[in-house]
Design an enzyme around this catalytic site. Structure first.
Site, mmCIF file in Angstrom:
data_model
loop_
_atom_site.group_PDB
_atom_site.id
_atom_site.type_symbol
_atom_site.label_atom_id
_atom_site.label_comp_id
_atom_site.label_asym_id
_atom_site.label_seq_id
_atom_site.Cartn_x
_atom_site.Cartn_y
_atom_site.Cartn_z
ATOM 1 N N HIS A 104 0.820 -1.212 0.000
ATOM 2 C CA HIS A 104 0.000 0.000 0.000
ATOM 3 C C HIS A 104 0.860 1.271 0.000
ATOM 4 O O HIS A 104 0.368 2.357 0.316
ATOM 5 C CB HIS A 104 -0.974 0.014 1.184
ATOM 6 C CG HIS A 104 -2.058 -1.011 1.078
ATOM 7 N ND1 HIS A 104 -3.226 -0.772 0.403
ATOM 8 C CD2 HIS A 104 -2.136 -2.276 1.531
ATOM 9 C CE1 HIS A 104 -3.994 -1.858 0.458
ATOM 10 N NE2 HIS A 104 -3.346 -2.783 1.134
ATOM 11 N N ASP A 122 2.699 2.115 -2.848
ATOM 12 C CA ASP A 122 2.928 2.594 -4.217
ATOM 13 C C ASP A 122 2.067 3.800 -4.551
ATOM 14 O O ASP A 122 2.522 4.753 -5.176
ATOM 15 C CB ASP A 122 2.736 1.478 -5.252
ATOM 16 C CG ASP A 122 1.370 0.823 -5.240
ATOM 17 O OD1 ASP A 122 0.642 0.947 -4.235
ATOM 18 O OD2 ASP A 122 1.036 0.172 -6.253
ATOM 19 N N SER A 165 -12.211 -16.556 -22.854
ATOM 20 C CA SER A 165 -11.459 -16.804 -21.628
ATOM 21 C C SER A 165 -11.583 -18.267 -21.233
ATOM 22 O O SER A 165 -12.699 -18.759 -20.998
ATOM 23 C CB SER A 165 -11.976 -15.923 -20.486
ATOM 24 O OG SER A 165 -11.460 -16.361 -19.240
ATOM 25 N N GLY A 172 -4.451 -12.078 -4.628
ATOM 26 C CA GLY A 172 -3.494 -11.031 -4.290
ATOM 27 C C GLY A 172 -2.209 -11.111 -5.073
ATOM 28 O O GLY A 172 -1.220 -10.471 -4.711
ATOM 29 N N LEU A 173 -2.189 -11.903 -6.159
ATOM 30 C CA LEU A 173 -0.990 -12.040 -6.986
ATOM 31 C C LEU A 173 -1.115 -11.275 -8.293
ATOM 32 O O LEU A 173 -0.318 -11.447 -9.209
ATOM 33 C CB LEU A 173 -0.698 -13.517 -7.254
ATOM 34 C CG LEU A 173 -0.514 -14.385 -6.008
ATOM 35 C CD1 LEU A 173 -0.171 -15.820 -6.400
ATOM 36 C CD2 LEU A 173 0.566 -13.818 -5.088
ATOM 37 N N GLU A 231 -6.903 0.336 -15.493
ATOM 38 C CA GLU A 231 -7.536 -0.178 -14.276
ATOM 39 C C GLU A 231 -8.156 0.942 -13.451
ATOM 40 O O GLU A 231 -9.246 0.790 -12.897
ATOM 41 C CB GLU A 231 -6.522 -0.963 -13.442
ATOM 42 C CG GLU A 231 -7.162 -1.741 -12.328
ATOM 43 C CD GLU A 231 -6.391 -2.992 -11.952
ATOM 44 O OE1 GLU A 231 -6.658 -3.528 -10.866
ATOM 45 O OE2 GLU A 231 -5.529 -3.438 -12.735
ATOM 46 N N ASP A 277 1.840 -3.102 -9.642
ATOM 47 C CA ASP A 277 1.508 -4.371 -10.271
ATOM 48 C C ASP A 277 1.805 -4.361 -11.764
ATOM 49 O O ASP A 277 2.389 -5.305 -12.314
ATOM 50 C CB ASP A 277 0.030 -4.697 -10.045
ATOM 51 C CG ASP A 277 -0.288 -4.918 -8.583
ATOM 52 O OD1 ASP A 277 0.649 -5.022 -7.776
ATOM 53 O OD2 ASP A 277 -1.489 -4.974 -8.242
ATOM 54 N N TYR A 318 -10.062 -0.598 -0.294
ATOM 55 C CA TYR A 318 -8.815 -0.095 -0.881
ATOM 56 C C TYR A 318 -8.948 1.401 -1.151
ATOM 57 O O TYR A 318 -8.069 2.191 -0.800
ATOM 58 C CB TYR A 318 -8.549 -0.861 -2.179
ATOM 59 C CG TYR A 318 -7.236 -0.562 -2.862
ATOM 60 C CD1 TYR A 318 -6.144 -1.397 -2.692
ATOM 61 C CD2 TYR A 318 -7.095 0.534 -3.707
ATOM 62 C CE1 TYR A 318 -4.929 -1.151 -3.334
ATOM 63 C CE2 TYR A 318 -5.896 0.794 -4.353
ATOM 64 C CZ TYR A 318 -4.825 -0.048 -4.161
ATOM 65 O OH TYR A 318 -3.641 0.212 -4.800
#
Length: 395
Positions: A36, A38, A69, A125-126, A161, A173, A223
């Site tokens: 948190h 960045d 997908s 979380g990856l 995003e 990310d 977030y």
């Protein structure tokens, strides 16, 4: 090609009875430390991992953008240039976000078709979202024939995003998915976007990822709330230290916290405290890795988890349980949650001769009642990989 790549290419062939013109990959990431920080202009230390998103794509006549997908067994489409952020296929919004940002450059996209799949666990979380964004951009680069500067590419995908999908994430990310380097972490200064590579291997130790299997819920709203609280803390710091040019929370030192505490709402102060101490931990972690100090590495990992749990309040019962189990095992140097929190994964720095003990202990003791009966945490060693790249270009 590996099995995942073969599966994606096969899906493309079956769906459209043709060969893809390009195959691109982009990795997920694990953040070793710097959570948190960045989006407040601080320091982060992520690695790209060998969990990836693969896309096989080709240009078509006309202006239809159509994708399939494998992970969702879902086909979605739109008209090039007409992108709907409320599209019913959530995964397709990330694709449209990248294409929408490209529309604003000189690299407008017309008709394409693609298949996409990956092995980055969704909601773990990856950063599967950044991986799909960067895989799409890399494929389009190959199709159209251009190559963006790495920072420009990361910023474009971040805007996709932030502005299209509506998740107000920082730059980390997308940056690490683009610039990852095998066997190295990347220390990123999120103020000026400079970076340096850091060797992460200490002989006799390995990095493990433990997936709690707790999928994140309501993380977007939480977030964004943390971002708002950090912005409030920044304004308070600027008023408390008017003589200083404080542009971001990274300009506040650990020594400043005692003076700032009396001027902040308690919750806001705790958020600021986490950011300031976490930035300090990142820089100390870099020095510990460079000197091969496994003990110090562990201290910083545990310190980060405690701060994320108590000051930033983004941990959860399942993540805390895993860290508690790990902390009681000889040979575990340190552990902490990684990612935005509220679920997902823990990373641990473990002596090689203790890995099987860790696996058995988690199998025996990690049974949170919040998860379905029989659910087991997934454990795997981190294999640090390179960033996004074209695997094949057939024209």
């Amino acid at each position: 090609m590996n099995t995942l790549q073969q599966n994606v290419v096969s899906a493309f062939r079956v769906r459209w009875a043709s060969e893809p013109a390009v195959i691109a990959t982009a990795p997920g990431r694990v953040n070793l430390i710097g959570e948190h920080t960045d989006y407040t202009g601080g320091f982060v230390l992520p690695v790209a991992i060998n969990r990836e998103i693969i896309i096989a794509a080709a240009k078509t006549d006309g202006n239809s953008v159509t994708g399939y997908s494998l992970d969702f067994n879902d086909e979605a489409s739109c008209t090039a240039g007409i992108y709907d952020p409320d599209h019913p296929s959530g995964w397709f919004r990330y694709v449209m976000g990248v294409l929408s940002e490209l529309e604003k450059t000189v690299y407008a996209v017309s008709g394409i078709r693609f298949a996409v799949g990956g092995d980055v666990p969704i909601g773990s979380g990856l950063s599967s979202s950044a991986a799909i964004e960067m895989a799409v951009l890399t494929a389009i680069e190959g199709l159209i024939g251009f190559h963006m500067d790495d920072v420009e590419a990361a910023l474009l995908c971040q805007r996709a995003e932030n502005d299209f999908v509506g998740m107000n994430c920082g730059i980390m990310d997308q940056y690490i998915s683009r610039t990852g380097k095998r066997d190295h972490a990347i220390l990123i200064d999120c103020t000026d976007l400079s970076n340096q590579s850091v060797t992460i291997n200490i002989p006799g130790y390995s990095w493990l990822v433990i997936d709690s299997m707790k999928r994140r819920g309501l993380v977007d709203s939480e977030y964004n709330r943390r971002r708002t609280e950090c912005e409030e803390g920044l304004k308070t710091a600027q008023s408390v230290f008017p003589e200083r040019d404080i542009k971001g929370l990274r300009d506040i030192t650990v020594d400043d916290l005692s003076k700032l505490k009396n001027s902040c709402d308690e919750t806001v102060f705790n958020r600021v405290k986490h950011i300031v101490t976490e930035n300090d931990r990142v820089l100390r972690m870099v020095e510990a890795l460079k000197s091969g100090d496994s003990y110090a590495v562990g201290i910083h990992l545990y310190g980060s988890h405690t701060s994320l749990r108590d000051d930033f309040e983004v941990s959860c019962y399942e993540l805390d349980m895993l860290v508690d189990i790990l902390s009681g095992i000889e040979g575990v140097s340190g552990a902490r949650l990684t990612g935005a929190g509220f679920g997902g994964c823990v990373i641990a720095f473990v002596r090689d001769d203790s890995i099987q003990i860790v696996e058995q202990a988690i199998k025996n003791h990690y049974h949170p009642g919040s998860l379905p009966t029989g659910t087991q945490a997934e454990i795997w060693p981190i294999k640090v990989s390179d960033g996004a790249r074209l695997i094949r270009k057939n024209f």
